[in-house]
Design an enzyme around this catalytic site. Structure first.
Site, PDB file in Angstrom:
ATOM      1  N   THR A  70      14.059  -6.229   5.710  1.00  0.00           N
ATOM      2  CA  THR A  70      13.481  -7.418   6.338  1.00  0.00           C
ATOM      3  C   THR A  70      13.517  -8.620   5.409  1.00  0.00           C
ATOM      4  O   THR A  70      13.856  -9.733   5.817  1.00  0.00           O
ATOM      5  CB  THR A  70      12.025  -7.124   6.737  1.00  0.00           C
ATOM      6  OG1 THR A  70      12.001  -5.954   7.549  1.00  0.00           O
ATOM      7  CG2 THR A  70      11.450  -8.290   7.531  1.00  0.00           C
ATOM      8  N   PHE A  71      13.143  -8.404   4.146  1.00  0.00           N
ATOM      9  CA  PHE A  71      12.987  -9.525   3.230  1.00  0.00           C
ATOM     10  C   PHE A  71      14.104  -9.649   2.195  1.00  0.00           C
ATOM     11  O   PHE A  71      14.069 -10.534   1.360  1.00  0.00           O
ATOM     12  CB  PHE A  71      11.647  -9.413   2.490  1.00  0.00           C
ATOM     13  CG  PHE A  71      10.463  -9.611   3.385  1.00  0.00           C
ATOM     14  CD1 PHE A  71      10.390 -10.704   4.225  1.00  0.00           C
ATOM     15  CD2 PHE A  71       9.433  -8.704   3.393  1.00  0.00           C
ATOM     16  CE1 PHE A  71       9.304 -10.889   5.051  1.00  0.00           C
ATOM     17  CE2 PHE A  71       8.330  -8.883   4.213  1.00  0.00           C
ATOM     18  CZ  PHE A  71       8.267  -9.977   5.049  1.00  0.00           C
ATOM     19  N   GLY A  72      15.109  -8.756   2.223  1.00  0.00           N
ATOM     20  CA  GLY A  72      16.142  -8.885   1.214  1.00  0.00           C
ATOM     21  C   GLY A  72      17.073  -7.699   1.195  1.00  0.00           C
ATOM     22  O   GLY A  72      17.212  -6.983   2.183  1.00  0.00           O
ATOM     23  N   LYS A  87      16.080  -4.534  -6.122  1.00  0.00           N
ATOM     24  CA  LYS A  87      15.635  -5.046  -4.825  1.00  0.00           C
ATOM     25  C   LYS A  87      15.433  -6.551  -4.946  1.00  0.00           C
ATOM     26  O   LYS A  87      14.572  -7.016  -5.694  1.00  0.00           O
ATOM     27  CB  LYS A  87      14.340  -4.358  -4.394  1.00  0.00           C
ATOM     28  CG  LYS A  87      13.831  -4.807  -3.031  1.00  0.00           C
ATOM     29  CD  LYS A  87      12.830  -3.823  -2.427  1.00  0.00           C
ATOM     30  CE  LYS A  87      11.548  -3.730  -3.203  1.00  0.00           C
ATOM     31  NZ  LYS A  87      10.526  -2.906  -2.495  1.00  0.00           N
ATOM     32  N   ASP A 205       2.595   3.695   3.881  1.00  0.00           N
ATOM     33  CA  ASP A 205       3.839   3.770   4.661  1.00  0.00           C
ATOM     34  C   ASP A 205       4.622   5.013   4.244  1.00  0.00           C
ATOM     35  O   ASP A 205       5.799   4.940   3.900  1.00  0.00           O
ATOM     36  CB  ASP A 205       4.674   2.501   4.457  1.00  0.00           C
ATOM     37  CG  ASP A 205       5.743   2.330   5.543  1.00  0.00           C
ATOM     38  OD1 ASP A 205       5.662   3.035   6.578  1.00  0.00           O
ATOM     39  OD2 ASP A 205       6.652   1.505   5.363  1.00  0.00           O
TER      40      ASP A 205
END
Length: 364
Positions: A70-72, A87, A205
């Protein structure tokens, strides 16, 4: 950030309205202090002191992308001669996020780093370092140097060549895993979670996609993007955080929760490791949410599953969090299981198969 009664940092709540103002004031003070120190060192020529978790960008080489989120993106890389996974998190991409949103994401990133860099366990992915992107970085790639904008942050961890546990299970979906493989894998995950909980960390998660395998197929917990230091008051930990199919009823329902939400998710992962299948593949988000909370829907345990293992699953995914065991008790239960007589699933094309429950449509 507030502190609980026992001094634990309560990092599970972020005030979006004031966070950017607080961050601005903090950066302003930090900049003033840094400038003063540089002047004292002689004309501002010195470098600021790095945090103990901060990498030296000159030692990092970024290679090809291996995953996108989602972010990278996640890349292969080398840091100081060691194979690593990198990441890269881009929060200001295309100008779609406000300054307050970016500040909140930075705060969450800082929390991830502060949690991860203190951990040391054979079933937790080793954290190597990070940069928080306060200024433009110049990082070497295979094709030369890459200028990374200041809104991009990066996390560097050990590279695990075995890939995600979920991918491994999907590859074995037809032939299944031997019982003597299932239990050690489950134990790896249980020991890692038990360690996190001993450090007052709730992962939030837990799923097979967030578990990685090293070259010896040891399972290691990864991705602390939503990990939080456990709040002393359960009412301070609310909100739907996690992944459909693995989320505990109290989380799905928006109720207060604690580390026992990880125990529930572990129970689902244990079923998945044994069955090499996905829970509730044919149900929508709303159907799963309603059925798990209101009808006590759980994955169907095959008849061939040994009662010792089935019992662990059932206890872990009990609807009542207080009735779920602590993860150290789960470790003890798994260690007591005898794998010498078998007990794994039998593929569909072999006699005495026990997979008939997978042929019918599962649902509420």
């Amino acid at each position: 950030m507030k502190e609980g009664g026992d001094g634990f940092v309560r990092a599970d709540q972020i005030d979006l309205k004031s966070l950017d103002e607080q961050l601005e004031r903090h950066l302003s003070r930090a900049w003033t202090m840094e400038k003063k120190k540089e002047e004292e060192r002689g004309g501002g020529r010195g470098e600021r002191q790095r945090e103990d978790w901060e990498i030296d960008p000159s030692k990092l080489v970024i290679k090809g992308a291996i995953a996108r989120g989602t972010f990278g993106t996640v890349h292969r890389g080398v840091y100081d001669g060691q194979d690593v996974a990198v990441k890269l998190l881009d929060w200001g991409e295309e100008g779609n996020r406000t300054e307050a949103e970016i500040a909140a994401l930075r705060a969450a990133f800082s929390q991830e780093v502060s949690v991860w860099h203190k951990l040391d366990h054979p079933n937790v992915t080793k954290f190597i370092g990070a940069t928080i992107g306060g200024r433009d970085l110049n990082i070497q790639t295979e094709n030369g140097h890459l200028g990374i904008p200041s809104n991009v942050c990066c996390v560097v961890v050990e590279y695990l060549p075995g890939g995600a546990l979920k991918t491994f299970l999907i590859k074995n979906r037809r032939r299944k895993l031997a019982f003597k493989v299932v239990v050690p894998m489950a134990l790896d995950l249980a020991r890692g979670l038990s360690y996190l909980h001993s450090k007052k960390i709730v992962h939030r998660d837990v799923k097979t996609e967030n578990m990685l395998l090293d070259k010896t197929r040891t399972v290691k917990i990864a991705d602390f993007g939503v990990a939080r230091v456990e709040a002393q008051n359960p009412n301070d930990m609310t909100g739907e955080t996690g992944t459909l199919g693995y989320m505990a009823p109290e989380v799905l329902n928006g109720d207060p929760y604690n580390r026992k939400c990880d125990v529930y998710s572990f129970g689902i992962c244990l079923w998945e490791i044994y069955c090499c299948d996905m829970p509730y593949p044919d149900l929508s988000f709303s159907e799963v949410t309603s059925a798990v909370v209101r009808q006590n829907l759980r994955p169907e345990i095959p008849r061939c599953c040994p009662s010792s293992l089935a019992n662990v699953m059932k206890r872990c995914w009990d609807a009542n969090p207080d009735k779920r065991p602590e993860m150290d008790a789960v470790v003890a239960m798994l260690e007591a299981i005898d794998t010498s007589k078998g007990g794994g699933m039998i593929p569909l094309d072999q006699p005495q198969g026990c997979l008939s429950c997978f042929r019918k449509n599962r649902g509420p």
